[in-house]
Design a protein around this motif. Sequence first.
Motif, PDB file in Angstrom:
ATOM      1  N   ARG A 163      69.157 -24.907  35.650  1.00 12.05           N
ATOM      2  CA  ARG A 163      69.084 -23.599  36.315  1.00 12.05           C
ATOM      3  C   ARG A 163      68.534 -23.731  37.729  1.00 12.05           C
ATOM      4  N   GLN A 164      67.587 -24.635  37.883  1.00  5.33           N
ATOM      5  CA  GLN A 164      67.008 -24.842  39.210  1.00  5.33           C
ATOM      6  C   GLN A 164      68.037 -25.434  40.165  1.00  5.33           C
ATOM      7  N   ARG A 165      68.880 -26.363  39.670  1.00  8.30           N
ATOM      8  CA  ARG A 165      69.863 -27.017  40.536  1.00  8.30           C
ATOM      9  C   ARG A 165      70.952 -26.057  41.002  1.00  8.30           C
ATOM     10  N   VAL A 166      71.460 -25.209  40.107  1.00  2.37           N
ATOM     11  CA  VAL A 166      72.556 -24.312  40.503  1.00  2.37           C
ATOM     12  C   VAL A 166      72.044 -23.002  41.101  1.00  2.37           C
ATOM     13  N   GLY A 167      70.749 -22.722  40.918  1.00  3.95           N
ATOM     14  CA  GLY A 167      70.184 -21.470  41.413  1.00  3.95           C
ATOM     15  C   GLY A 167      70.142 -20.425  40.319  1.00  3.95           C
ATOM     16  N   PRO A 168      69.027 -19.695  40.217  1.00  2.87           N
ATOM     17  CA  PRO A 168      68.860 -18.719  39.129  1.00  2.87           C
ATOM     18  C   PRO A 168      69.965 -17.670  39.063  1.00  2.87           C
TER      19      PRO A 168
END
Length: 651
Positions: free
Chosen positions: A347-352
Amino acid sequence: MELTPDLQEKKQFLIAGLKRTYKGQYDAIQPLPYIKDRLYCVDKVFVEGGVEVCLAPELTRGIGSWERLESYKSIYTDFRFKSKRRIIRGEPGYGKSTLTLQLAYDWCNNVSDSPMNNVEILILLRLRQLGSVKSLYRAIKSFLLFHEPRVSKHEIEKIIHSCSSVHIILDGYDEYPGRDSNDNDDVHRIINMELFADSDVSLTTRYLPGCLRKETKRAKLTGFDDKARDEYIRKAVVSNNDEAVEEIKQRLYENSILADLCQVPLIFVMSAHMAHDQRDLMKFKSVTQFFKHMIRCFYDHLKQKFKDNRSNEFYLHEMEHRDLDKIAFEGLNKKNQQLSWIKTGFRQRVGPESYDQYILIGILVEEDVVSDDSTGDNVLFTMMVRFYHKLFCEWYAAHHLVTLLKNTHDLSDILRFLDPFDLQYLFRFACGLDPDAGKKLINHLKRLRGGDKFAILCILEQTGDVNDIMDSVKELCSRDVIIWEGDSALLQRSTTQLLEIASKNHIPIYRVDLEYCSPRVDESGLNLILESGLSLSILSSLQKLQIWDDRRLTNEELAAIVSYSSQCTSLKELTFVGYHMPDTIPVGSIPSSLKSRHVKVWNFSSVYRRLNLQTGQWQTCDGGGNLPGEEEFDEESYQFSLANFNRAKLK
């Protein structure tokens, strides 16, 4: 073992708890991932696709003898398939997990004609959820009885060992974190019959584990045929409305590019519901175009659901997904592919915001997995995330592959672990997404053994115009086209698709050679089903068909193949090499079209014979290959068949 009154009561708690868990699973079938409020009970949507079983021990060439079953129930009831260990194989999307849920439904609801009806306790575990859990009893407590505090892990063990009938289903070995390891965990001990040796165990998987005992029986799911597709539309989409069934079939089958994809039950199910919901379903010229349309449908549904100012936000996430692309590519481009990730890092990598949308749309799916930090009875869970289906992972990975190919001419490092015979849609998507990247991939594929045929399909994917591959198809069909039982599924699929393209475009197909593919004709009489489960439809431009095997054909099987062949209107010769044939074939089962076209039917086994189409008898030919009183003869065909017969004897 006799249970105490206390454990007898807890046994009832255990059974009720299992049924409660299974009901929550089989009541939540979701044909379209983006419509979360449209859930079905598995019994309302389950349709039997093709099931084949290996009924004999390993024979010559190490493939065994495969036979089609009428029902999934026969896997457990056919006396020839009797065993305590069963492997059920199938490609992604072929319905392995859905089958296990149907078995759970049968058990929970005491379905009288189900093989689960007399099972005292059914254990169904999804292996991808187990994480570091090595104990079966701990897995049962953690995943199946987490809501039942009255039964402990140790009591589960005592109760199960007291039962007269226990059936264990381990779903998804290929996604099991401990697959193919040397760990002495319960899963491998069960597979190897070191644990629960007297209990029935079924394992679903894409591939065979390395620790199989010879007693293990094997079955495989071969996908949806025309009958299964019709049944699904009637059962789950339009409720026996004949007119609506025909409308959906017409919308689907006018898209010739979907024919291959619709053999995959999961893709067909989504396509059938989309065809019903969208009266103006567009025509597709490539699988890339189809998949792009499907993703668009996912987002369009979300936009309609949130009729507010978020449309621009949805559009941005639909078009910009570079972080998701990279994660998908990294997962596939590994020696051991990674198909699930810890939610927090993902989730952090793709954005919330993007992550929440992917979950809301259905592109991503969350699932609890036992954490490595769990100790003893203190079970901790980690939320994992995966793509709804591996095809979605390949779709997004293809976008990142295109980006990488734009900036390099050295493909060796980029494609290090990307096997086109396992990730065919990744390559097809990449070729369809970008012409320049496609050219590099196509040149790479042409250098691989058997890659030339797949490369032709990738050219079609790239342009969407059959005319652009006509020269390649003509060249391919001007010589012997061989489909061998040892060919990969991709190579067989590529070959059959190209043959059908040739036939539809009236390109002469000189000769098709089916070597040990154990073909049989389906119930419609319009398709030749290979052992791999792939089908070969009527080829109107086929001139010669040659089929190899060393088994005995029944009158019915022979008549079906002859009838199928007669519908190939350009056919001149049908040859059986190595088969043991019935002495005669009923004259009434020989189509008049074969007689009027003077089609030659050969059999080369212990002697050289031809079928007399007037009498239905096999007759030994003279030195020139003629039947008595016959003058006309094709010397080239006879010598070719004779050479193949001698080659078969050497094998």
